[in-house]
Design an enzyme around this catalytic site. Structure first.
Site, PDB file in Angstrom:
ATOM      1  N   GLU A  24       0.823  -1.187   0.051  1.00  0.00           N
ATOM      2  CA  GLU A  24      -0.053  -0.042  -0.182  1.00  0.00           C
ATOM      3  C   GLU A  24       0.680   1.250  -0.107  1.00  0.00           C
ATOM      4  O   GLU A  24       0.473   2.268  -0.578  1.00  0.00           O
ATOM      5  CB  GLU A  24      -0.820  -0.120   1.391  1.00  0.00           C
ATOM      6  CG  GLU A  24      -1.885   1.073   1.322  1.00  0.00           C
ATOM      7  CD  GLU A  24      -2.824   1.030   2.451  1.00  0.00           C
ATOM      8  OE1 GLU A  24      -3.015  -0.161   3.035  1.00  0.00           O
ATOM      9  OE2 GLU A  24      -3.401   1.783   2.719  1.00  0.00           O
TER      10      GLU A  24
ATOM     11  N   TYR B  62      -1.464  -8.167  -0.250  1.00  0.00           N
ATOM     12  CA  TYR B  62      -0.533  -7.013  -0.080  1.00  0.00           C
ATOM     13  C   TYR B  62      -0.678  -6.604   1.148  1.00  0.00           C
ATOM     14  O   TYR B  62      -1.771  -6.787   2.048  1.00  0.00           O
ATOM     15  CB  TYR B  62      -0.721  -5.721  -0.875  1.00  0.00           C
ATOM     16  CG  TYR B  62      -2.102  -4.827  -0.599  1.00  0.00           C
ATOM     17  CD1 TYR B  62      -3.007  -5.319  -1.310  1.00  0.00           C
ATOM     18  CD2 TYR B  62      -1.926  -3.955   0.282  1.00  0.00           C
ATOM     19  CE1 TYR B  62      -4.387  -4.623  -0.814  1.00  0.00           C
ATOM     20  CE2 TYR B  62      -2.820  -3.201   0.655  1.00  0.00           C
ATOM     21  CZ  TYR B  62      -4.414  -3.461   0.173  1.00  0.00           C
ATOM     22  OH  TYR B  62      -5.562  -2.718   0.363  1.00  0.00           O
ATOM     23  N   CYS B  63       0.304  -5.842   1.949  1.00  0.00           N
ATOM     24  CA  CYS B  63       0.155  -5.007   3.289  1.00  0.00           C
ATOM     25  C   CYS B  63       0.926  -3.646   3.272  1.00  0.00           C
ATOM     26  O   CYS B  63       0.571  -3.286   2.253  1.00  0.00           O
ATOM     27  CB  CYS B  63       1.264  -6.084   4.494  1.00  0.00           C
ATOM     28  SG  CYS B  63       2.864  -6.450   4.083  1.00  0.00           S
ATOM     29  N   TRP B  64       1.332  -3.306   4.052  1.00  0.00           N
ATOM     30  CA  TRP B  64       1.806  -1.877   4.090  1.00  0.00           C
ATOM     31  C   TRP B  64       2.944  -1.721   3.124  1.00  0.00           C
ATOM     32  O   TRP B  64       3.189  -1.033   1.950  1.00  0.00           O
ATOM     33  CB  TRP B  64       2.103  -1.465   5.223  1.00  0.00           C
ATOM     34  CG  TRP B  64       2.586   0.101   5.396  1.00  0.00           C
ATOM     35  CD1 TRP B  64       4.003   0.504   5.694  1.00  0.00           C
ATOM     36  CD2 TRP B  64       1.763   1.185   4.712  1.00  0.00           C
ATOM     37  NE1 TRP B  64       3.974   1.909   5.374  1.00  0.00           N
ATOM     38  CE2 TRP B  64       2.749   2.348   4.858  1.00  0.00           C
ATOM     39  CE3 TRP B  64       0.512   1.410   4.269  1.00  0.00           C
ATOM     40  CZ2 TRP B  64       2.449   3.603   4.328  1.00  0.00           C
ATOM     41  CZ3 TRP B  64       0.261   2.649   3.825  1.00  0.00           C
ATOM     42  CH2 TRP B  64       1.036   3.691   3.833  1.00  0.00           C
TER      43      TRP B  64
END
Lengths: 167, 67
Positions: A24, B62-64
């Protein structure tokens, strides 16, 4: 975290699993769409002027100055063919000898911010440093636009008043 | 074996029907996530939870970030 999740899903019988490892943070840094309670936070991307003029290293000052002034700007961002920011051309350098190549008088390596930088943190920093305008680039250095501090201040104030209206 | 992909691959796969899965804790997902993602926190990634996903379509997790 995501590699473990990917392997776990595979162990659960999912045949085609991909891991977007950059995640992200990478997505937001490129100004791509997001959702959620904080997605409406005003960011640099929202107020960046995409119409800031650009020029190349080997352009001549006379040509650049004419183009810049014709579009109502007083500066130009120096980019390569990939759109990567190499420099910035402002006054008084812009008023130099018309035949001088941009490369010789530009400011090299200008400071930039990412598209996802929150205006709430960016505006005070610009104020503290007396910066009126700053360039916005993607993490790989490509030009997104230019943020003017006064526009960022207005956007932040408008967002604040909207929040109060909804509070 | 899961395949590591980049941003442009994510866009292409999702446009082609892949499922985008945020594996961060629910409160982080609720604060902000990639548009169109569903939340399946790693700590809650059980067989039952994974049943929310379609096994016949590709999955992108996904992650961060890389950490």
């Amino acid at each position: 975290m995501s590699p473990r999740a990917a392997w776990r899903l595979e162990s659960l019988g999912f045949a085609e699993v991909y891991d977007y490892a950059a995640g992200e943070a990478d997505w937001l840094a490129f100004g791509l769409p997001s959702e959620g309670s904080e997605a409406a936070t005003p960011r640099a991307d929202a107020v960046a002027r995409r119409d800031v003029p650009t020029c190349a290293l080997d352009d001549r000052l006379g040509d650049v100055k004419a183009r810049v002034e014709a579009t109502g700007w007083d500066e130009c961002v120096v980019v390569n063919q990939a759109g990567v920011v190499l420099g910035r051309l402002r006054r008084p350098a812009l008023d130099g000898d018309a035949g001088t190549p941009v490369d010789e008088v530009m400011e090299s390596g200008p400071t930039t911010v990412r598209p996802d930088e929150a205006l709430a943190s960016l505006v005070p920093r610009l104020r503290d440093k007396g910066v009126g305008r700053i360039l916005v680039t993607t993490p790989d250095g490509r030009l997104v636009g230019l943020v003017a501090r006064d526009a960022a201040e207005r956007a932040l104030a408008e967002h604040g008043s909207t929040e109060e209206d909804h509070g | 074996m899961p395949i590591e992909i980049q941003r442009d691959d994510v866009r292409r796969l999702v446009a082609g029907g892949a499922q985008l899965v945020d594996v961060l804790p629910a409160e982080e997902y609720e604060a902000e996530h990639i548009a169109g993602a569903v939340n399946l926190p790693l700590k809650e990634l059980t067989r039952e939870a994974a049943a929310r996903l379609d096994r016949n379509r590709p999955v992108v997790v996904y992650c961060w970030d890389l950490q």
